[in-house]
Design an enzyme around this catalytic site. Sequence first.
Site, PDB file in Angstrom:
ATOM      1  N   GLY A   1     -11.164   2.348 -10.794  1.00 17.15           N
ATOM      2  CA  GLY A   1     -10.359   3.550 -10.669  1.00 17.15           C
ATOM      3  C   GLY A   1      -8.899   3.346 -11.009  1.00 17.15           C
TER       4      GLY A   1
ATOM      5  N   ASP B   1     -13.041  -7.931 -15.235  1.00 13.63           N
ATOM      6  CA  ASP B   1     -13.915  -7.252 -14.283  1.00 13.63           C
ATOM      7  C   ASP B   1     -15.335  -7.733 -14.572  1.00 13.63           C
ATOM      8  OD1 ASP B   1     -15.423  -5.301 -12.723  1.00 13.63           O
ATOM      9  OD2 ASP B   1     -13.587  -4.118 -12.694  1.00 13.63           O
TER      10      ASP B   1
ATOM     11  N   ASP C   1     -10.565  -4.699  -6.079  1.00 15.58           N
ATOM     12  CA  ASP C   1     -11.106  -3.936  -4.961  1.00 15.58           C
ATOM     13  C   ASP C   1     -11.448  -4.810  -3.757  1.00 15.58           C
ATOM     14  OD1 ASP C   1     -13.257  -5.338  -5.866  1.00 15.58           O
ATOM     15  OD2 ASP C   1     -14.563  -3.618  -6.201  1.00 15.58           O
ATOM     16  N   ASN C   2     -10.763  -5.970  -3.662  1.00 17.09           N
ATOM     17  CA  ASN C   2     -11.076  -6.845  -2.521  1.00 17.09           C
ATOM     18  C   ASN C   2      -9.870  -7.716  -2.177  1.00 17.09           C
ATOM     19  OD1 ASN C   2     -11.599  -9.764  -3.782  1.00 17.09           O
ATOM     20  ND2 ASN C   2     -12.352  -8.216  -5.220  1.00 17.09           N
TER      21      ASN C   2
ATOM     22  N   THR D   1      -9.384 -11.505  -3.838  1.00 17.48           N
ATOM     23  CA  THR D   1      -8.779 -11.509  -5.172  1.00 17.48           C
ATOM     24  C   THR D   1      -7.302 -11.143  -5.099  1.00 17.48           C
ATOM     25  OG1 THR D   1     -10.893 -10.933  -6.175  1.00 17.48           O
ATOM     26  CG2 THR D   1      -8.939 -10.524  -7.500  1.00 17.48           C
TER      27      THR D   1
ATOM     28  N   CYS E   1       6.479 -11.774  -1.232  1.00 13.83           N
ATOM     29  CA  CYS E   1       5.184 -11.754  -1.911  1.00 13.83           C
ATOM     30  C   CYS E   1       4.198 -10.937  -1.072  1.00 13.83           C
ATOM     31  CB  CYS E   1       4.674 -13.181  -2.143  1.00 13.83           C
ATOM     32  SG  CYS E   1       3.904 -13.971  -0.703  1.00 13.83           S
TER      33      CYS E   1
ATOM     34  N   CYS F   1       3.667 -12.199   2.378  1.00 13.04           N
ATOM     35  CA  CYS F   1       4.751 -11.892   3.328  1.00 13.04           C
ATOM     36  C   CYS F   1       4.474 -10.552   4.013  1.00 13.04           C
ATOM     37  CB  CYS F   1       6.095 -11.802   2.617  1.00 13.04           C
ATOM     38  SG  CYS F   1       6.677 -13.310   1.838  1.00 13.04           S
TER      39      CYS F   1
ATOM     40  N   CYS G   1     -14.795   1.865  -1.207  1.00 12.62           N
ATOM     41  CA  CYS G   1     -14.966   3.242  -1.685  1.00 12.62           C
ATOM     42  C   CYS G   1     -16.404   3.713  -1.485  1.00 12.62           C
ATOM     43  CB  CYS G   1     -14.589   3.329  -3.155  1.00 12.62           C
ATOM     44  SG  CYS G   1     -12.867   2.926  -3.476  1.00 12.62           S
TER      45      CYS G   1
ATOM     46  N   CYS H   1       4.962 -18.569  -0.290  1.00 15.32           N
ATOM     47  CA  CYS H   1       6.320 -18.664  -0.848  1.00 15.32           C
ATOM     48  C   CYS H   1       6.831 -20.103  -0.859  1.00 15.32           C
ATOM     49  CB  CYS H   1       7.272 -17.759  -0.063  1.00 15.32           C
ATOM     50  SG  CYS H   1       7.039 -16.000  -0.418  1.00 15.32           S
TER      51      CYS H   1
END
Lengths: 259, 89
Positions: free
Chosen positions: A46, A67, A135-136, A139, A178, A181, A195, A255
């Site tokens: 999406g 993907d 979507d996770n 990752t 980041c 953080c 979704c 960091c």
Amino acid sequence: MSVCELPDFSDESLLRYSRHILLPEVGIEGQQAIGAAHVLVVGMGGLGSPVAMYLAAAGVGRMTICDDDTVELTNLQRQIAHHQADLGRLKVESAAAEIARLNPEVQVEALARRVSDEPLQALVAAADVVVDCCDNFPTRHALNAACARMAKPLVSGAAVRFDGQLSVFDLRHAESPCYHCLFPDDGGEANDGPCATFGVFAPLVGIIGSMQAAEALKLLAGIGESPVGRLLTLDARSMQWRSLKFKRDPDCPVCLQRP
Amino acid sequence: MPTIAFTHHLQRHAPAHTVAVDANSVAAALNLVFAAYPALRGYVMDEHSHLRRHVAVFVNGAMLRRGDVLSNPIPPDAEIYVMQALSGG
């Protein structure tokens, strides 16, 4: 330098990108920077659909899209890079074809796999800007860590139901926080509901994805200010935005790995 | 008096609107809400009564340091906002 002296633009390209070039904030130099850029887009769902399509239309020179999913009927309600005829096809192949239809000048590298660890480091190192459309959470954290290590700007977006989030982590600059953080890695505990469970309002991913594309182009062309240290949240029921400030965490382990 | 609001994603278990809380810290404010919405606690706090790592608390639009956010005193006009990370793409 006048437009006529620019060797990098054909007459057709000058015409194609003229509405950008007319903008003083972009101009010839900005459009050249966009054309010379390499953007890594992780996720072709999406969010990744509008990101890839706007970056292609705007003339980003090279895109790597990642993907491992194939196009399903449930995707077509909102994932606008994919069409009915693409059902069962790899999303990166479908998206690459759509990008080519929009702008054949764009070079596309399509990777039909989940990115992780060492390949991810190399992919991030080769990119000028990384756009997180995945979507996770694993990752998201892996991308953040790679961008922190390689000092690359990360444009992050997320959307579920009617709720959207957007921020830019410009990890080229020491003062930028980041993703860790803001939301420390919890080892997989987090679950906001995919979704498939809670649904997602179709145009919401268009709104957030278009903003991600805008922020990526701004970074490439050096336009304006990025929402660094700001998390923008959208409640699309009321179309109400919040801008929430956050700072680099001095104890952030990600960091500590930054150059 | 301070107020507290929750992201819509948590409102299945929390007040749907901003509520006033007679509290001088985020922890005190959360405990008042947990008393009325017991199921919310597990979504916001872990088993050690620490803020869950994918949850963030902002006071007057700014995130406080994670280790301090629960116990630090808050001003009488504090607007507390509790939200969580989203992963969907």
